[in-house]
Design a protein around this motif. Structure first.
Motif, PDB file in Angstrom:
ATOM      1  N   SER A  29      13.840   1.551   2.903  1.00 46.91           N
ATOM      2  CA  SER A  29      13.143   2.190   4.020  1.00 46.91           C
ATOM      3  C   SER A  29      12.176   3.225   3.472  1.00 46.91           C
ATOM      4  O   SER A  29      12.167   4.388   3.875  1.00 46.91           O
ATOM      5  CB  SER A  29      14.155   2.857   4.968  1.00 46.91           C
ATOM      6  OG  SER A  29      15.077   1.923   5.477  1.00 46.91           O
ATOM      7  N   GLU A  30      11.335   2.797   2.541  1.00 44.92           N
ATOM      8  CA  GLU A  30      10.498   3.744   1.816  1.00 44.92           C
ATOM      9  C   GLU A  30       9.481   4.470   2.693  1.00 44.92           C
ATOM     10  O   GLU A  30       9.005   5.556   2.337  1.00 44.92           O
ATOM     11  CB  GLU A  30       9.784   3.069   0.640  1.00 44.92           C
ATOM     12  CG  GLU A  30       8.935   1.872   0.996  1.00 44.92           C
ATOM     13  CD  GLU A  30       9.673   0.551   0.813  1.00 44.92           C
ATOM     14  OE1 GLU A  30       9.070  -0.405   0.296  1.00 44.92           O
ATOM     15  OE2 GLU A  30      10.852   0.472   1.220  1.00 44.92           O
ATOM     16  N   THR A  31       9.163   3.915   3.855  1.00 38.78           N
ATOM     17  CA  THR A  31       8.212   4.617   4.722  1.00 38.78           C
ATOM     18  C   THR A  31       8.817   5.894   5.297  1.00 38.78           C
ATOM     19  O   THR A  31       8.088   6.733   5.843  1.00 38.78           O
ATOM     20  CB  THR A  31       7.730   3.716   5.875  1.00 38.78           C
ATOM     21  OG1 THR A  31       8.862   3.281   6.637  1.00 38.78           O
ATOM     22  CG2 THR A  31       6.973   2.509   5.347  1.00 38.78           C
ATOM     23  N   LEU A  32      10.148   6.053   5.195  1.00 35.36           N
ATOM     24  CA  LEU A  32      10.813   7.278   5.654  1.00 35.36           C
ATOM     25  C   LEU A  32      10.953   8.303   4.535  1.00 35.36           C
ATOM     26  O   LEU A  32      11.455   9.405   4.763  1.00 35.36           O
ATOM     27  CB  LEU A  32      12.204   6.945   6.223  1.00 35.36           C
ATOM     28  CG  LEU A  32      12.220   6.100   7.496  1.00 35.36           C
ATOM     29  CD1 LEU A  32      13.656   5.745   7.875  1.00 35.36           C
ATOM     30  CD2 LEU A  32      11.538   6.832   8.647  1.00 35.36           C
ATOM     31  N   CYS A  33      10.520   7.958   3.351  1.00 34.06           N
ATOM     32  CA  CYS A  33      10.565   8.884   2.214  1.00 34.06           C
ATOM     33  C   CYS A  33       9.689  10.107   2.507  1.00 34.06           C
ATOM     34  O   CYS A  33       8.589   9.973   3.052  1.00 34.06           O
ATOM     35  CB  CYS A  33      10.080   8.175   0.954  1.00 34.06           C
ATOM     36  SG  CYS A  33       9.924   9.235  -0.503  1.00 34.06           S
ATOM     37  N   ARG A  34      10.170  11.285   2.122  1.00 39.91           N
ATOM     38  CA  ARG A  34       9.391  12.504   2.359  1.00 39.91           C
ATOM     39  C   ARG A  34       8.066  12.485   1.597  1.00 39.91           C
ATOM     40  O   ARG A  34       7.108  13.147   1.988  1.00 39.91           O
ATOM     41  CB  ARG A  34      10.206  13.730   1.938  1.00 39.91           C
ATOM     42  CG  ARG A  34      11.365  14.045   2.866  1.00 39.91           C
ATOM     43  CD  ARG A  34      12.077  15.299   2.428  1.00 39.91           C
ATOM     44  NE  ARG A  34      11.209  16.465   2.479  1.00 39.91           N
ATOM     45  CZ  ARG A  34      11.590  17.697   2.124  1.00 39.91           C
ATOM     46  NH1 ARG A  34      12.816  17.907   1.683  1.00 39.91           N
ATOM     47  NH2 ARG A  34      10.741  18.710   2.207  1.00 39.91           N
TER      48      ARG A  34
ATOM     49  N   PRO B  81       0.779  -1.241   0.000  1.00 39.26           N
ATOM     50  CA  PRO B  81       0.000   0.000   0.000  1.00 39.26           C
ATOM     51  C   PRO B  81       0.810   1.290   0.000  1.00 39.26           C
ATOM     52  O   PRO B  81       0.233   2.369  -0.076  1.00 39.26           O
ATOM     53  CB  PRO B  81      -0.821  -0.114   1.288  1.00 39.26           C
ATOM     54  CG  PRO B  81       0.042  -0.935   2.197  1.00 39.26           C
ATOM     55  CD  PRO B  81       0.746  -1.909   1.310  1.00 39.26           C
ATOM     56  N   GLY B  82       2.122   1.194   0.102  1.00 37.90           N
ATOM     57  CA  GLY B  82       2.936   2.398   0.201  1.00 37.90           C
ATOM     58  C   GLY B  82       3.296   3.000  -1.148  1.00 37.90           C
ATOM     59  O   GLY B  82       3.611   2.284  -2.104  1.00 37.90           O
ATOM     60  N   ILE B  83       3.246   4.336  -1.226  1.00 41.85           N
ATOM     61  CA  ILE B  83       3.674   5.081  -2.404  1.00 41.85           C
ATOM     62  C   ILE B  83       4.833   5.981  -1.981  1.00 41.85           C
ATOM     63  O   ILE B  83       4.734   6.703  -0.990  1.00 41.85           O
ATOM     64  CB  ILE B  83       2.532   5.957  -2.972  1.00 41.85           C
ATOM     65  CG1 ILE B  83       1.343   5.091  -3.390  1.00 41.85           C
ATOM     66  CG2 ILE B  83       3.030   6.798  -4.139  1.00 41.85           C
ATOM     67  CD1 ILE B  83       1.597   4.216  -4.596  1.00 41.85           C
ATOM     68  N   SER B  84       5.935   5.935  -2.717  1.00 39.04           N
ATOM     69  CA  SER B  84       7.088   6.774  -2.398  1.00 39.04           C
ATOM     70  C   SER B  84       7.780   7.197  -3.687  1.00 39.04           C
ATOM     71  O   SER B  84       7.370   6.797  -4.785  1.00 39.04           O
ATOM     72  CB  SER B  84       8.059   6.015  -1.483  1.00 39.04           C
ATOM     73  OG  SER B  84       8.458   4.791  -2.070  1.00 39.04           O
ATOM     74  N   CYS B  85       8.846   7.986  -3.557  1.00 40.15           N
ATOM     75  CA  CYS B  85       9.486   8.550  -4.746  1.00 40.15           C
ATOM     76  C   CYS B  85      10.353   7.542  -5.493  1.00 40.15           C
ATOM     77  O   CYS B  85      10.664   7.733  -6.667  1.00 40.15           O
ATOM     78  CB  CYS B  85      10.314   9.777  -4.364  1.00 40.15           C
ATOM     79  SG  CYS B  85      11.879   9.399  -3.524  1.00 40.15           S
ATOM     80  N   ASN B  86      10.785   6.471  -4.794  1.00 34.57           N
ATOM     81  CA  ASN B  86      11.645   5.428  -5.373  1.00 34.57           C
ATOM     82  C   ASN B  86      13.016   5.954  -5.808  1.00 34.57           C
ATOM     83  O   ASN B  86      13.741   5.273  -6.533  1.00 34.57           O
ATOM     84  CB  ASN B  86      10.968   4.748  -6.576  1.00 34.57           C
ATOM     85  CG  ASN B  86       9.753   3.954  -6.171  1.00 34.57           C
ATOM     86  OD1 ASN B  86       9.769   3.260  -5.163  1.00 34.57           O
ATOM     87  ND2 ASN B  86       8.678   4.068  -6.943  1.00 34.57           N
ATOM     88  N   ASP B  87      13.368   7.164  -5.359  1.00 29.26           N
ATOM     89  CA  ASP B  87      14.629   7.756  -5.821  1.00 29.26           C
ATOM     90  C   ASP B  87      15.528   8.238  -4.687  1.00 29.26           C
ATOM     91  O   ASP B  87      16.733   8.322  -4.853  1.00 29.26           O
ATOM     92  CB  ASP B  87      14.317   8.925  -6.763  1.00 29.26           C
ATOM     93  CG  ASP B  87      15.560   9.449  -7.465  1.00 29.26           C
ATOM     94  OD1 ASP B  87      16.304   8.633  -8.030  1.00 29.26           O
ATOM     95  OD2 ASP B  87      15.780  10.679  -7.429  1.00 29.26           O
ATOM     96  N   CYS B  88      14.942   8.565  -3.530  1.00 31.24           N
ATOM     97  CA  CYS B  88      15.745   9.085  -2.419  1.00 31.24           C
ATOM     98  C   CYS B  88      16.530   7.954  -1.749  1.00 31.24           C
ATOM     99  O   CYS B  88      16.332   6.772  -2.036  1.00 31.24           O
ATOM    100  CB  CYS B  88      14.855   9.787  -1.395  1.00 31.24           C
ATOM    101  SG  CYS B  88      13.757   8.682  -0.473  1.00 31.24           S
ATOM    102  N   GLN B  89      17.419   8.325  -0.838  1.00 30.37           N
ATOM    103  CA  GLN B  89      18.271   7.330  -0.182  1.00 30.37           C
ATOM    104  C   GLN B  89      17.449   6.346   0.648  1.00 30.37           C
ATOM    105  O   GLN B  89      17.753   5.153   0.697  1.00 30.37           O
ATOM    106  CB  GLN B  89      19.306   8.025   0.706  1.00 30.37           C
ATOM    107  CG  GLN B  89      20.507   7.150   1.058  1.00 30.37           C
ATOM    108  CD  GLN B  89      21.257   6.643  -0.165  1.00 30.37           C
ATOM    109  OE1 GLN B  89      21.549   7.400  -1.082  1.00 30.37           O
ATOM    110  NE2 GLN B  89      21.546   5.347  -0.193  1.00 30.37           N
TER     111      GLN B  89
END
Length: 341
Positions: A101-106, A87-95
């Motif tokens: 650790s995509e849940t920490l993505c801004r 269910p998570g959506i993130s940028c897939n580009d940050c560190q």
């Protein structure tokens, strides 16, 4: 398509069943899913009601625990294959994303939650192709529709807090999704569980899914019961998904040097506590937000291996989403509530 969008925040009346809502069209990085089941979570209620300071676009479709079938082939996964969605959506580009650790993505948000991605209260949903996960044969569609929020959060808590065999953990709300998940996964790992319920009618359910002790919070003071059960030591950890009304109870119940996982606000989002008690006991506080896709894959393997089967309280048709929300808000469920599309 048939869907239940909301056009603004509010009570259950804002959930509008429609039979001709536009079917979404995926872009090149997305894929269309035919939804079969969607599990309910308190996140659905928070999204419906709205959270101050967080805005989303309308119309919006809630629902994050999504199971369905592929409307087209993807890599080696054939069209029509059963899948559940991370269910998570993130940028897939940050560190953080690159480190798993995509849940920490801004930019992290949750499909069907307070995000720009519509969820599973609909016949079809579009998601990034990377969010699909094939369902093993030994896991039914109904069971799969319980894993992506509550069970993933429980799995993440156990990993982050490094809970081990013979640790003792206090879990609030044994009959809810997260409570059930924590109890079942902990039982499989040899972790002792003290859980709470709001009514004697829920005692047997809590024991049957693996609780070692169950406290009726309406009849007994939780912290005092914990002191008796642990002979004055306190529990090794507390899983606090209630927030406002329970944080001080959690602090009073955990042992010196123990851990508290904050993972929800079902009783309110603003809490105050005695700072001296917190630092004097040298308590470790963790904030937990579901988990990563890798952790969801680990969880699916674990559930398959240990033959963990979540309890389904009820299954509502899509047209009856309002009734499903009412039941969840009243806390009447014994296990997970599902919407069948």
């Amino acid at each position: 398509m048939k869907a239940v969008p909301i056009y603004g925040h509010g009570d259950v009346s804002v959930l509008k069943y429609e039979q001709d809502f536009p079917t979404p069209v995926p872009n090149i990085s997305e894929i269309l899913i035919r939804v079969k089941y969607c599990g309910l979570n308190h996140l659905d209620i928070w999204t419906r009601m709205g959270i101050p300071g967080i805005s989303i676009g309308f119309p919006h479709i809630c629902g994050s625990d999504i199971v369905g079938s592929l409307e087209e082939e993807y890599l080696a996964i054939p069209r029509g294959s059963r899948v559940l969605l991370y269910p998570g959506i993130s940028c897939n580009d940050c560190q953080n994303c690159k480190n798993g650790s995509e849940t920490l993505c801004r930019d992290f948000s949750i499909i069907g939650g307070l995000s720009n991605y519509n969820g599973g209260y609909a016949e079809y949903v579009i998601v990034p192709k990377t969010n699909i996960i094939p369902i093993p044969d030994e896991i039914s569609d109904e069971q799969a529709a319980t894993l992506s929020i509550s069970y993933l959060t429980a799995w993440n808590i156990i990993k982050k807090l490094q809970l081990e065999e013979d640790d003792t953990v206090l879990v609030y709300g044994a009959s809810g999704g997260l409570g059930m998940a924590m109890i079942q996964i902990s039982k499989a790992l040899g972790i002792k569980i003290i859980s709470t319920v709001s009514d004697d009618s829920k005692l047997n359910f809590a024991y049957n899914i693996g609780s070692d002790y169950v406290i009726n919070r309406m009849k007994k003071e939780i912290a005092l019961e914990i002191e008796k059960i642990t002979q004055g030591t306190g529990v090794d950890a507390v899983v606090d998904n209630a927030g406002q009304k329970t944080l001080m109870i959690s602090i009073n119940s955990v042992r010196r040097g123990g851990k508290i996982a904050i993972c929800g606000t079902t009783s309110g989002s603003d809490a105050s506590f005695q700072i001296r008690s917190f630092y004097s006991k040298q308590i470790q506080l963790y904030g937990i937000l579901i988990g990563s896709k890798l952790e969801l894959l680990e969880l699916i393997d674990f559930v398959s291996e240990k033959k963990i089967s979540s309890k389904i309280d009820s299954v509502f048709p899509l047209a009856d989403v309002q009734q499903a929300h009412n039941k969840l808000e009243r806390g009447e469920q014994l296990g997970k509530i599902l919407i069948k599309i």
